[in-house]
Design a protein around this motif. Sequence first.
Motif, mmCIF file in Angstrom:
data_model
loop_
_atom_site.group_PDB
_atom_site.id
_atom_site.type_symbol
_atom_site.label_atom_id
_atom_site.label_comp_id
_atom_site.label_asym_id
_atom_site.label_seq_id
_atom_site.Cartn_x
_atom_site.Cartn_y
_atom_site.Cartn_z
ATOM 1 N N LEU A 113 28.158 74.883 7.371
ATOM 2 C CA LEU A 113 27.333 74.878 8.573
ATOM 3 C C LEU A 113 26.760 73.480 8.826
ATOM 4 C CD1 LEU A 113 26.068 76.540 10.866
ATOM 5 C CD2 LEU A 113 24.177 77.072 9.293
ATOM 6 N N ALA A 114 26.342 72.807 7.772
ATOM 7 C CA ALA A 114 25.833 71.440 7.900
ATOM 8 C C ALA A 114 26.918 70.506 8.432
ATOM 9 C CB ALA A 114 25.311 70.940 6.549
ATOM 10 N N ILE A 115 28.123 70.659 7.931
ATOM 11 C CA ILE A 115 29.245 69.825 8.382
ATOM 12 C C ILE A 115 29.564 70.126 9.843
ATOM 13 C CG2 ILE A 115 31.719 69.377 8.090
ATOM 14 C CD1 ILE A 115 31.213 69.970 5.023
ATOM 15 N N ALA A 116 29.614 71.399 10.198
ATOM 16 C CA ALA A 116 29.917 71.784 11.580
ATOM 17 C C ALA A 116 28.852 71.247 12.543
ATOM 18 C CB ALA A 116 30.027 73.307 11.699
ATOM 19 N N GLY A 117 27.592 71.339 12.160
ATOM 20 C CA GLY A 117 26.528 70.809 13.004
ATOM 21 C C GLY A 117 26.634 69.319 13.195
ATOM 22 N N TYR A 133 26.160 65.378 -0.553
ATOM 23 C CA TYR A 133 26.293 64.315 0.437
ATOM 24 C C TYR A 133 27.731 63.812 0.532
ATOM 25 C CZ TYR A 133 24.947 60.344 3.303
ATOM 26 O OH TYR A 133 24.832 59.441 4.323
ATOM 27 N N ALA A 134 28.407 63.726 -0.597
ATOM 28 C CA ALA A 134 29.805 63.284 -0.593
ATOM 29 C C ALA A 134 30.681 64.259 0.189
ATOM 30 C CB ALA A 134 30.317 63.129 -2.022
ATOM 31 N N ILE A 135 30.508 65.550 -0.055
ATOM 32 C CA ILE A 135 31.300 66.556 0.664
ATOM 33 C C ILE A 135 30.959 66.517 2.143
ATOM 34 C CG2 ILE A 135 31.706 69.035 0.954
ATOM 35 C CD1 ILE A 135 31.186 69.300 -2.104
ATOM 36 N N TRP A 136 29.684 66.484 2.460
ATOM 37 C CA TRP A 136 29.223 66.470 3.850
ATOM 38 C C TRP A 136 29.795 65.272 4.606
ATOM 39 C CZ3 TRP A 136 24.808 63.617 6.140
ATOM 40 C CH2 TRP A 136 24.422 64.130 7.383
ATOM 41 N N CYS A 137 29.680 64.106 4.001
ATOM 42 C CA CYS A 137 30.177 62.884 4.654
ATOM 43 C C CYS A 137 31.698 62.893 4.795
ATOM 44 C CB CYS A 137 29.757 61.648 3.866
ATOM 45 S SG CYS A 137 28.020 61.273 4.000
ATOM 46 N N TYR A 179 22.348 68.009 15.027
ATOM 47 C CA TYR A 179 21.765 67.284 13.887
ATOM 48 C C TYR A 179 20.643 68.081 13.228
ATOM 49 C CZ TYR A 179 24.553 63.111 14.700
ATOM 50 O OH TYR A 179 25.588 62.225 14.838
ATOM 51 N N LEU A 180 19.890 68.837 14.017
ATOM 52 C CA LEU A 180 18.860 69.698 13.448
ATOM 53 C C LEU A 180 19.482 70.745 12.524
ATOM 54 C CD1 LEU A 180 15.839 70.415 13.405
ATOM 55 C CD2 LEU A 180 16.273 71.907 15.349
ATOM 56 N N VAL A 181 20.554 71.376 12.988
ATOM 57 C CA VAL A 181 21.274 72.353 12.165
ATOM 58 C C VAL A 181 21.840 71.672 10.917
ATOM 59 C CG1 VAL A 181 23.359 73.801 12.062
ATOM 60 C CG2 VAL A 181 21.807 73.959 14.026
ATOM 61 N N ALA A 182 22.436 70.496 11.097
ATOM 62 C CA ALA A 182 23.062 69.795 9.973
ATOM 63 C C ALA A 182 22.051 69.452 8.880
ATOM 64 C CB ALA A 182 23.748 68.520 10.471
ATOM 65 N N ALA A 188 36.438 63.072 8.240
ATOM 66 C CA ALA A 188 37.804 63.528 8.506
ATOM 67 C C ALA A 188 37.858 64.396 9.764
ATOM 68 C CB ALA A 188 38.345 64.302 7.303
ATOM 69 N N ALA A 189 36.890 65.287 9.931
ATOM 70 C CA ALA A 189 36.887 66.165 11.107
ATOM 71 C C ALA A 189 36.646 65.390 12.392
ATOM 72 C CB ALA A 189 35.829 67.254 10.944
ATOM 73 N N VAL A 190 35.729 64.431 12.366
ATOM 74 C CA VAL A 190 35.459 63.619 13.562
ATOM 75 C C VAL A 190 36.673 62.757 13.898
ATOM 76 C CG1 VAL A 190 34.064 61.727 14.476
ATOM 77 C CG2 VAL A 190 32.954 63.668 13.365
ATOM 78 N N ALA A 191 37.313 62.199 12.892
ATOM 79 C CA ALA A 191 38.517 61.389 13.151
ATOM 80 C C ALA A 191 39.626 62.251 13.761
ATOM 81 C CB ALA A 191 39.005 60.736 11.856
ATOM 82 N N ALA A 192 39.845 63.436 13.216
ATOM 83 C CA ALA A 192 40.874 64.329 13.760
ATOM 84 C C ALA A 192 40.523 64.772 15.176
ATOM 85 C CB ALA A 192 41.050 65.547 12.847
ATOM 86 N N ALA A 193 39.263 65.107 15.401
ATOM 87 C CA ALA A 193 38.839 65.524 16.736
ATOM 88 C C ALA A 193 38.950 64.376 17.732
ATOM 89 C CB ALA A 193 37.408 66.057 16.689
#
Length: 109
Positions: free
Chosen positions: A8-12, A60-64, A39-42, A69-74
């Motif tokens: 959920l943090a990553i998706a936010g 933090y490593a997983i989140w980042c 960002y509030l959800v994240a 990767a998701a932002v680059a793909a999107a």
Amino acid sequence: MVYLLLALAIAGEVAATLSLKISDGFTKPWPVVVVVVGYLVAFTSLGFVLKLGMPIGVAYAIWCAFGIAAVAAAGVVLFGERLNPLMIGGLVLVVLGVVAIELGSASAG
């Protein structure tokens, strides 16, 4: 539960970051709302992940990494941005680095 909150943090964070681009310099109100809420959800979700005991370095490593990767793909899919082989290799290294952190954390604890 901790990995669900981390997802959920990553998706936010991903939704908020993508909305930064769509907001056109904070001139479009609905994307700005998504930025703030995302960002509030994240950060709230990430805070709960840490409260539940996941080590901060691992969380933090997983989140980042997954956010990057998701932002680059999107960016490729939604905005027609291009990734060259060196950039793809860098993304793979980031994700592999997180896997190494996660595995190291599991064997250290």
